[in-house]
Design a protein around this motif. Structure first.
Motif, PDB file in Angstrom:
ATOM      1  N   PRO A 289       0.837  -1.212   0.000  1.00 48.71           N
ATOM      2  CA  PRO A 289       0.000   0.000   0.000  1.00 48.71           C
ATOM      3  C   PRO A 289       0.872   1.263   0.000  1.00 48.71           C
ATOM      4  O   PRO A 289       1.196   1.799   1.044  1.00 48.71           O
TER       5      PRO A 289
ATOM      6  N   TYR B 130      -2.162   3.804  -2.233  1.00 52.50           N
ATOM      7  CA  TYR B 130      -3.513   3.659  -1.700  1.00 52.50           C
ATOM      8  C   TYR B 130      -3.374   3.141  -0.269  1.00 52.50           C
ATOM      9  O   TYR B 130      -2.431   2.407   0.030  1.00 52.50           O
TER      10      TYR B 130
ATOM     11  N   LEU C 174      -4.279   0.804   2.994  1.00 48.22           N
ATOM     12  CA  LEU C 174      -4.738  -0.577   3.133  1.00 48.22           C
ATOM     13  C   LEU C 174      -6.248  -0.631   3.349  1.00 48.22           C
ATOM     14  O   LEU C 174      -6.914  -1.595   2.963  1.00 48.22           O
TER      15      LEU C 174
ATOM     16  N   VAL D 160      -8.439  -1.587   0.470  1.00 52.37           N
ATOM     17  CA  VAL D 160      -8.442  -2.969   0.012  1.00 52.37           C
ATOM     18  C   VAL D 160      -9.636  -3.681   0.656  1.00 52.37           C
ATOM     19  O   VAL D 160      -9.894  -3.495   1.837  1.00 52.37           O
TER      20      VAL D 160
ATOM     21  N   ARG E 136      -7.250  -8.241   2.885  1.00 51.49           N
ATOM     22  CA  ARG E 136      -6.236  -7.495   3.639  1.00 51.49           C
ATOM     23  C   ARG E 136      -5.182  -8.400   4.266  1.00 51.49           C
ATOM     24  O   ARG E 136      -4.015  -8.040   4.353  1.00 51.49           O
TER      25      ARG E 136
ATOM     26  N   TYR F 193       5.225  -4.225   3.445  1.00 47.96           N
ATOM     27  CA  TYR F 193       4.093  -3.542   4.069  1.00 47.96           C
ATOM     28  C   TYR F 193       4.451  -3.095   5.483  1.00 47.96           C
ATOM     29  O   TYR F 193       4.193  -1.956   5.876  1.00 47.96           O
TER      30      TYR F 193
END
Lengths: 248, 256
Positions: free
Chosen positions: B185, B188, B190, B193, B198, B207
């Protein structure tokens, strides 16, 4: 007590470095005996010892393992069989400009080179003037290395090595690019160096200066030691061989 | 022993300095280029995702920037470090060095660029009128610098060693990071999502690293889970790197 003890050393280069997809697709198929399991011995059963304060000259045709031998002694590559025992620290000049960067100035390269040889920054700082003096490059020391001629680069690199106080020095051909007066200076330096117990191993095709520089000699041919002994006799043998092969 | 380590540290310093000097020596803007690159990308993504894709998020600029600079460090160090043996033939073959110093210098070089970019990030945080909480930053920022250095180094070592044997690795690493840029991410949050996916996004080591940086830049205290995940991945990468190095490092000098 020898400083360098090379005992029954064998070295081969495997051919399996070519694993790129391109080679797989368009590369010529290599026959089994020349393929990845083929063993081309770069060195076969090489043995010699060298005492502190002595000097050894290595002669032989191109590609017969002279540089491989120096790399093994320096320890950048490893032998397949046999053993190399080393005493003390080793410094080498195996290629012109190794560890130098063309965009850095002579001054910056002295620091980088000195550090690569294992010197502390404080030592380099302290010896800096003496290094520059020896190299006779005062006027060019703040110019980038790419503006240097190959002789000037060799002078710079050798001056650093000469101030590193190594117990063993390995020199591969590179000094030949220096001019006559610098070569004379090197000869004087090497005489002093050996008098103080330094050990020297030189690879060269310049048989005349090799004879002046070294006491002992080794002639390598296709990875094997053909002759070993006093430098004059070794060179004599090698010369005879050259004359015979040209004659035939 | 200590003298020897200090000597290695000095050599590492000189190698990093060399790379930084050489890279910018003949350019007019010099070190600014190090910041310009991630910054330009951040700007492009900002336009694309804020105005065209209409990502609904407060402080989207800060969100992108706080991810982009650590990402630039991670990806650039890994991509360039992968060539650290193959591109330095003379340093590997003709002189005797502790070989790992080469990928290490790539990691530190990109770390230097990152550190230079930190003030820029804070300017944007201040502009977006978010408060800067100085106290957690004081210890978390250095901690994250150290953690990321240890995170990137083993990845770089794996790439550098494998690249000696198969030169395709350098291209593969480049593509991998392009893919991971969107899997992580980065542009965008998380939260955009779908919930059921996720968990998969959290399997991605990058991440945890990037999200940790965002939390630290925001001045919050890192949750233990984040620290544990980052350290866990560091251990995993290090084990693989140690194994690869032991198995394959012996012939590096003769294969490049």
């Amino acid at each position: 007590m020898p400083v360098i003890d090379v005992n029954g050393v064998w070295k081969t280069y495997h051919n399996h470095a070519r694993l790129g997809i391109k080679e797989r697709l368009v590369g010529r198929r290599v026959s089994a005996e020349r393929g990845r399991f083929a063993r081309n011995w770069a060195l076969q059963d090489v043995s010699f010892t060298i005492e502190a304060g002595r000097s050894l000259g290595v002669v032989g045709h191109n590609g017969t393992g002279k540089s491989t031998l120096l790399s093994l002694i320096l320890g950048t590559i490893e032998q397949d069989r046999g053993e190399i025992r080393r005493k003390g620290n080793i410094g080498g000049m195996l290629a012109l400009g190794a560890g130098c960067h063309p965009d850095l100035t002579g001054r910056e390269n002295i620091y980088l080179n000195g550090s690569i040889l294992g010197l502390r920054l404080a030592e380099i700082r302290q010896k800096f003037d003496s290094i520059v003096d020896f190299s006779e490059l005062e006027s060019a020391i703040d110019l980038p290395l790419r503006t240097y001629s190959s002789g000037m680069s060799a002078r710079l690199a050798f001056s650093v090595l000469a101030h590193a106080h190594r117990d063993v020095m390995l020199i591969d051909e590179v000094l030949a690019v220096g001019d006559a007066s610098f070569q004379a200076k090197c000869a004087t330096y090497f005489a002093d160096y050996q008098a103080q117990g330094g050990t020297l191993i030189v690879v060269s095709h310049d048989l005349i200066s090799l004879q002046e520089l070294c006491a002992e000699g080794i002639w390598l041919h296709e990875g094997k030691v053909v002759h070993q002994g006093p430098i004059a006799a070794t060179i004599e043998c090698y010369r005879k061989f050259i004359v015979e092969t040209i004659g035939a | 022993m200590i003298g020897r380590n200090l000597q290695t540290a000095e050599l590492l310093y000189l190698l990093v300095l060399k790379e930084l000097k050489v890279r910018y020596k003949r350019s007019v803007l010099g070190y600014l280029w190090a910041i310009a690159n991630p910054f330009a990308f951040a700007f492009v993504y900002w336009v694309a995702f804020k105005f065209i894709m209409r990502v609904q998020m407060e402080n989207y600029t800060v969100f992108i920037l706080t991810g982009m600079f650590p990402w630039a460090w991670l990806s650039q160090a890994a991509i360039q470090g992968t060539g650290s043996f193959t591109n330095n033939l003379s340093l590997v073959r003709h002189v005797k060095l502790p070989k790992l110093i080469l990928p290490c210098s790539n990691v530190l070089q990109e770390m230097a660029h990152f550190v230079l970019a930190i003030p820029v990030v804070f300017v944007f945080i201040a502009l977006s009128s978010e408060q800067i909480h100085a106290v957690p930053l004081l210890w978390q920022l250095p901690m994250m610098l150290v953690l990321q250095a240890f995170f990137v180094f083993p990845i770089t070592v794996i790439g550098a060693v494998l690249n000696v044997y198969v030169r395709d690795i350098q291209y593969l690493v480049g593509i991998m990071f392009s893919v991971f840029f969107f899997v992580t991410p980065m542009v965008y949050p998380l939260s955009m999502v779908p919930v059921e996916y996720r968990a998969y996004f959290k399997l991605n080591p990058a991440y945890w690293l990037i999200d940790s940086w965002r939390i630290v830049f925001a001045g919050d205290v890192l949750p233990l889970g984040h620290i544990a995940s980052v350290i866990g991945w560091i251990l995993a990468f290090s084990l693989v790197a140690a194994w690869v190095y032991r198995r394959l490092a012996g012939r590096i000098a003769e294969l490049i």
